[in-house]
Design a protein around this motif. Structure first.
Motif, PDB file in Angstrom:
ATOM      1  N   ARG A  90       1.175   4.020  -2.984  1.00 21.46           N
ATOM      2  CA  ARG A  90       0.931   5.443  -2.756  1.00 21.46           C
ATOM      3  C   ARG A  90       2.137   6.292  -3.156  1.00 21.46           C
ATOM      4  O   ARG A  90       1.988   7.350  -3.776  1.00 21.46           O
ATOM      5  CB  ARG A  90       0.596   5.677  -1.283  1.00 21.46           C
ATOM      6  CG  ARG A  90       0.243   7.125  -0.961  1.00 21.46           C
ATOM      7  CD  ARG A  90      -0.117   7.310   0.494  1.00 21.46           C
ATOM      8  NE  ARG A  90       1.033   7.199   1.375  1.00 21.46           N
ATOM      9  CZ  ARG A  90       1.276   6.182   2.177  1.00 21.46           C
ATOM     10  NH1 ARG A  90       0.445   5.159   2.234  1.00 21.46           N
ATOM     11  NH2 ARG A  90       2.354   6.168   2.948  1.00 21.46           N
ATOM     12  N   GLY A 143       7.072  12.560  -1.937  1.00 26.06           N
ATOM     13  CA  GLY A 143       5.791  12.123  -1.401  1.00 26.06           C
ATOM     14  C   GLY A 143       5.707  12.298   0.094  1.00 26.06           C
ATOM     15  O   GLY A 143       5.139  11.447   0.794  1.00 26.06           O
ATOM     16  N   GLU A 180       4.526  13.696   3.731  1.00 20.92           N
ATOM     17  CA  GLU A 180       3.280  14.126   4.348  1.00 20.92           C
ATOM     18  C   GLU A 180       3.593  14.936   5.595  1.00 20.92           C
ATOM     19  O   GLU A 180       4.476  14.579   6.376  1.00 20.92           O
ATOM     20  CB  GLU A 180       2.414  12.917   4.713  1.00 20.92           C
ATOM     21  CG  GLU A 180       1.945  12.110   3.510  1.00 20.92           C
ATOM     22  CD  GLU A 180       1.059  10.954   3.920  1.00 20.92           C
ATOM     23  OE1 GLU A 180       0.812  10.797   5.142  1.00 20.92           O
ATOM     24  OE2 GLU A 180       0.618  10.208   3.029  1.00 20.92           O
ATOM     25  N   ARG A 207       0.830  -1.202   0.000  1.00 18.80           N
ATOM     26  CA  ARG A 207       0.000   0.000   0.000  1.00 18.80           C
ATOM     27  C   ARG A 207       0.866   1.255   0.000  1.00 18.80           C
ATOM     28  O   ARG A 207       0.554   2.243  -0.686  1.00 18.80           O
ATOM     29  CB  ARG A 207      -0.927  -0.008   1.217  1.00 18.80           C
ATOM     30  CG  ARG A 207      -1.964   1.101   1.203  1.00 18.80           C
ATOM     31  CD  ARG A 207      -2.992   0.902   2.304  1.00 18.80           C
ATOM     32  NE  ARG A 207      -2.430   1.080   3.627  1.00 18.80           N
ATOM     33  CZ  ARG A 207      -3.144   1.060   4.750  1.00 18.80           C
ATOM     34  NH1 ARG A 207      -4.460   0.856   4.682  1.00 18.80           N
ATOM     35  NH2 ARG A 207      -2.576   1.222   5.925  1.00 18.80           N
ATOM     36  N   THR A 208       1.968   1.212   0.766  1.00 20.94           N
ATOM     37  CA  THR A 208       2.878   2.351   0.800  1.00 20.94           C
ATOM     38  C   THR A 208       3.523   2.579  -0.555  1.00 20.94           C
ATOM     39  O   THR A 208       3.604   3.720  -1.043  1.00 20.94           O
ATOM     40  CB  THR A 208       3.966   2.127   1.865  1.00 20.94           C
ATOM     41  OG1 THR A 208       3.343   1.983   3.146  1.00 20.94           O
ATOM     42  CG2 THR A 208       4.932   3.296   1.910  1.00 20.94           C
TER      43      THR A 208
END
Length: 421
Positions: free
Chosen positions: A85, A162, A164, A81-82
């Motif tokens: 993303r 990327g 956050e 999933r990482t």
């Protein structure tokens, strides 16, 4: 003289004498599946504590196997999933060593030159400020910096890597020119800073910088977690930054990763391409995943040992059950039970005992996986094959553990069994 054939119970019988015939043989009653379950559960109901302890041994082995597989699968799902993303198309460029073993240096124009490569979509850089230390207070001894690195950062770094922001905001055109800093996740934790704000400051070098943001962990750039990031212009103005990048991050199209990787060294430093190191951060994550899988195999082996120990416990329970229930076996044989029916009874008891342990182990292992995945904010994944394999292994262990006691019980003669005190 005459002879005749009589049919009794489906087969011919010869006359034994005048008016005397052989008594018919009664076929033993068949055990239906419901009857097998009922007689197989007799030993479990009459000795609940022993049955529980034996099933617990099986449950621990199955729970260990399911939990190991489930936690590993959940970890891989989180990694997938990482990567989905953040992408696997991020490349990093850093200086290597010179011909004489010294530290090489990237040209100040390397970022712009890499940005001219056609498939490169985004490019950003950081520059290590080797002489600047980061402190929460000016009362801390100068040598106790906690390993935190100060880095100059381009404004495009957030989108390229990327990143956050967990608190506050990322650098912008205004804050990148003034004493403002964004802390990595580990840096903020070590400095004891929980949130960014205009009143929160840290010392970078010999100057106070206002903390405008705190980053979330950066899986593809873990070096940023233990960094304090200041704007490129601010680093030059306040901290003596010379403008040479130490790490360049390039985001390319998915289909051109290897092609771009092949030309990055020569593009970043045309005069000395051999002094450039090019890497893909996702490869490190893939290597970590492979290491986790190897460790998972080791833990599965330990789970198999625990399952084997549980099987030995079931076998021990069944052998003792046969010895204790010899009068019962003898009575059943005297009432017409066949050896096959006695064998089926004890084999069914062993399978039921193992099945109870297997179901309990699957539930326990799934619960451990769910709890651990929830604590790590991972998706919970318990592979179906792990559950099916665990139950299948349980039944196999139960069959093997109960086979010898079942055969031993079936071989007992009625008179011998009934004569046992």
């Amino acid at each position: 003289m005459s002879s005749g054939l009589g049919v009794l119970d489906g087969g011919p019988t010869a006359q034994r004498g005048a008016g005397e015939r052989r008594p018919p043989r009664l076929a033993p009653a068949r055990l239906r599946p419901r009857d097998v379950l009922r007689v197989g559960g007799v030993g479990l109901r009459t000795r609940p504590l022993r049955a529980f302890l034996s099933a617990l041994g099986i449950a621990i082995g199955i729970a260990a196997m399911v939990a190991v597989v489930g936690i590993s699968a959940s970890s891989r799902a989180e990694l997938d999933r990482t990567l989905a993303r953040l992408g696997t198309n991020l490349l990093t460029v850093s200086p290597g060593n010179t011909l004489f073993g010294g530290d090489a240096q990237l040209p100040t124009e390397s970022v712009a030159m890499i940005g001219r490569i056609g498939p490169v979509r985004q490019v950003a850089a950081t520059g290590l400020l080797a002489d600047a230390r980061v402190y929460r207070s000016d009362l801390i001894a100068r040598g106790e910096s906690g390993g935190i690195a100060a880095r100059a950062a381009g404004l495009e770094l957030r989108d390229t890597v990327g990143l956050e922001v967990a608190s506050g905001a990322w650098l912008n055109a205004a804050t990148a020119r003034y004493p403002a800093v964004v802390l990595g996740a580990t840096t903020a934790r070590r400095l004891g800073i929980g949130a960014a704000g205009p009143d929160v400051q840290v010392q970078v070098g010999n100057r106070w910088f206002t903390v405008v943001g705190i980053l979330a962990p950066a899986p593809l750039a873990p070096e940023l977690d233990l960094s304090a990031l200041v704007g490129w212009d601010a680093a030059a103005s306040y901290l003596g930054f010379d403008g040479h990048p130490t790490t360049v991050y390039a985001r390319t199209s998915d289909t051109a990763v290897e092609a771009v990787r092949g030309v990055l060294g020569a593009t970043a430093n045309p005069e000395a391409p051999d002094e450039v190191k090019v890497a893909r951060p996702s490869d490190a994550l893939a290597a970590k995943q492979a290491t986790d899988e190897a460790f998972t195999g080791l833990l599965l082996g330990l789970g198999a040992v625990a399952l084997l120990v549980g099987g030995v416990g079931v076998a021990n329970t069944m052998v003792i059950s046969v010895l204790e229930r010899r009068p019962e076996i003898g009575l059943r044989r005297s009432l017409g039970a066949t050896r096959g029916q006695v064998r089926t009874q004890f084999l069914a008891e062993s399978l039921l005992l193992s099945a109870l342990g297997g179901v309990g182990g699957v539930l326990l292992g799934s619960g451990v996986t769910t709890a651990y995945a929830f604590s790590q904010a991972w998706p919970t994944v318990v592979p179906v094959w792990a559950v099916a394999g665990g139950l299948g292994a349980t039944l196999l262990i139960g069959a093997l553990a109960g086979l010898y006691p079942a055969i031993r019980a079936a071989r007992l003669a009625p008179t011998e069994a009934l004569a046992t005190p």
